[in-house]
Design a protein around this motif. Structure first.
Motif, short mmCIF file in Angstrom:
data_model
loop_
_atom_site.label_atom_id
_atom_site.label_comp_id
_atom_site.label_asym_id
_atom_site.label_seq_id
_atom_site.Cartn_x
_atom_site.Cartn_y
_atom_site.Cartn_z
N SER A 139 0.84 -1.20 0.00
CA SER A 139 0.00 0.00 0.00
C SER A 139 0.88 1.26 0.00
O SER A 139 2.10 1.17 0.11
N GLU A 140 0.23 2.42 -0.14
CA GLU A 140 0.94 3.68 -0.37
C GLU A 140 2.19 3.84 0.51
O GLU A 140 3.28 4.10 0.03
N TYR B 252 -3.42 3.29 -4.03
CA TYR B 252 -3.51 1.86 -3.76
C TYR B 252 -4.95 1.45 -3.52
O TYR B 252 -5.67 2.11 -2.78
N THR C 161 -2.71 -2.42 -7.12
CA THR C 161 -3.71 -3.19 -6.37
C THR C 161 -3.12 -4.49 -5.85
O THR C 161 -2.12 -5.00 -6.38
#
Ligand code: BTX
Length: 321
Positions: free
Chosen positions: A67-68, A86, A113
């Protein structure tokens, strides 16, 4: 995969606590023996499973998050990937990228993703990817390019991915014209480049990249043609490290491309091209052409020299090796 999903959900909601075999059995609506089997399957997939008598099972948290925050941390680029979006699950990252373009997102925006459920390849073919194992991402660019130059960006993406695999995994992958990346004769990655344009010029480009990273088993119809970085290296790979390396290499190649043009990219591409200077069969709509693969033009057209010495320009084909 439904059971696996339910299991992973259960463990992610309990953090580092032990979960009793009975609780898992209740959650999955199955027997204790089946629980034991499911936990072993997770173990075989590379999860760290701890089983303690009278306490139950504990799953070490997956360190392969993408994720980010994981991706921003330590990312050494100036533009590429400086905005990351994300999503845990989506049908296709290409579609999210298209939506973001309507909101005027900056150049270098990356959509990532953890699970792409309806990934697309070229000619509306499907790109398959199991949840949590692989990379599915789309990069948004806004270069000032003519329509003829547009295919060059696919090649730019391919060389960036090859360089990143070399750096992170230590494997020398090869590129199969126009857009596949191969290791040991099998496909490990596909690139799909789409553009938004008006008749004169390209407005934006979305480069979709699908990489088989930690997937160990493939669906029947692609089992003989697909491979993953994990299968080829024998080790689980960290997706975040790979994504960051791709972004860094992409930025470097992109800068070089914008200042020096396509020729340095082309050189690197040809140096890693599968069957370069060797015989190939190109299956086109008009039939099969056979000959020596002599490289690509600046427009990304494949050059094939037949037995009589004549050079053919192949615009679209499937290559047999
Ligand atoms: P392609 O048309 O060259 O390849 C698609 C073909 O490859 C399929 O028909 C199938 O035979 C095979 N294939 C499908 N899945 C896999 C796989 N996981 N590994 C190896 N072979 C496979 C290639 O298209 C371009 C793929 C781009 C995917 C990215 S992922 C992020 C972005 N979002 C999206 O929907 N597509 C792109």
């Amino acid at each position: 995969t439904d059971i696996r999903k339910a299991l992973l959900e259960l463990f992610s909601s309990t953090e580092t606590e032990f979960v009793s075999g009975q609780a898992i059995a209740d959650h999955l609506n199955c027997s204790r023996t089946a629980v034991w089997k499911h936990m072993n399957a997770l173990k075989e997939e590379g999860f760290l499973v701890e089983a303690v008598r009278n306490k139950g099972y504990r799953l070490e948290q997956n360190t392969d998050q993408i994720s980010e925050n994981e991706l921003y941390l330590g990312l050494k680029t100036e533009v590429i990937g400086q905005k990351i979006v994300y999503v845990e699950e989506t049908s296709s990252t290409q579609l999210i990228a298209q939506q973001l373009l309507h909101q005027d997102t900056p150049e270098g925006t990356l959509v990532v993703t953890n699970f792409q459920s309806a990934g697309r390849g070229r000619l509306s073919r499907a790109w398959l990817s199991e949840p949590g194992d692989n990379i599915a991402m789309s990069l948004i660019l806004k270069p000032k390019l003519s329509m003829q130059q547009f295919p060059q960006l696919t090649f730019l993406a391919s060389v960036s991915i090859v360089a990143a695999i070399k750096e992170v995994v230590g494997i020398e992958a090869q590129i199969k014209w126009p857009n596949d990346i191969f290791i040991a004769g099998k496909k490990v990655c596909g690139v799909l480049t789409e553009m938004v344009s008006d008749p004169e010029e390209v407005k934006a480009v979305i480069i979709g990249m699908g990489i088989n990273v930690n997937q160990a088993v493939f669906a029947e119809d692609i089992a003989t043609i697909a491979t993953s970085l994990r299968l080829e290296s024998g080790e689980k790979q960290q997706r975040s490290a790979l994504i960051q390396a791709i972004l860094v290499h992409f930025e470097a190649f992109y800068q070089q491309y914008l200042t020096e043009g396509f020729s340095p990219i082309k050189k690197y591409w040809e140096a890693h091209a599968l069957q370069f200077n060797k015989n190939i069969k190109a299956r086109t709509l008009k039939g099969v052409l056979e000959g020596e693969f002599k490289g690509i033009t600046d427009d990304g057209v494949l050059l094939l020299q037949d037995a009589a010495g004549e050079i053919h320009h192949v615009y679209s084909a499937d290559i047999e090796i």
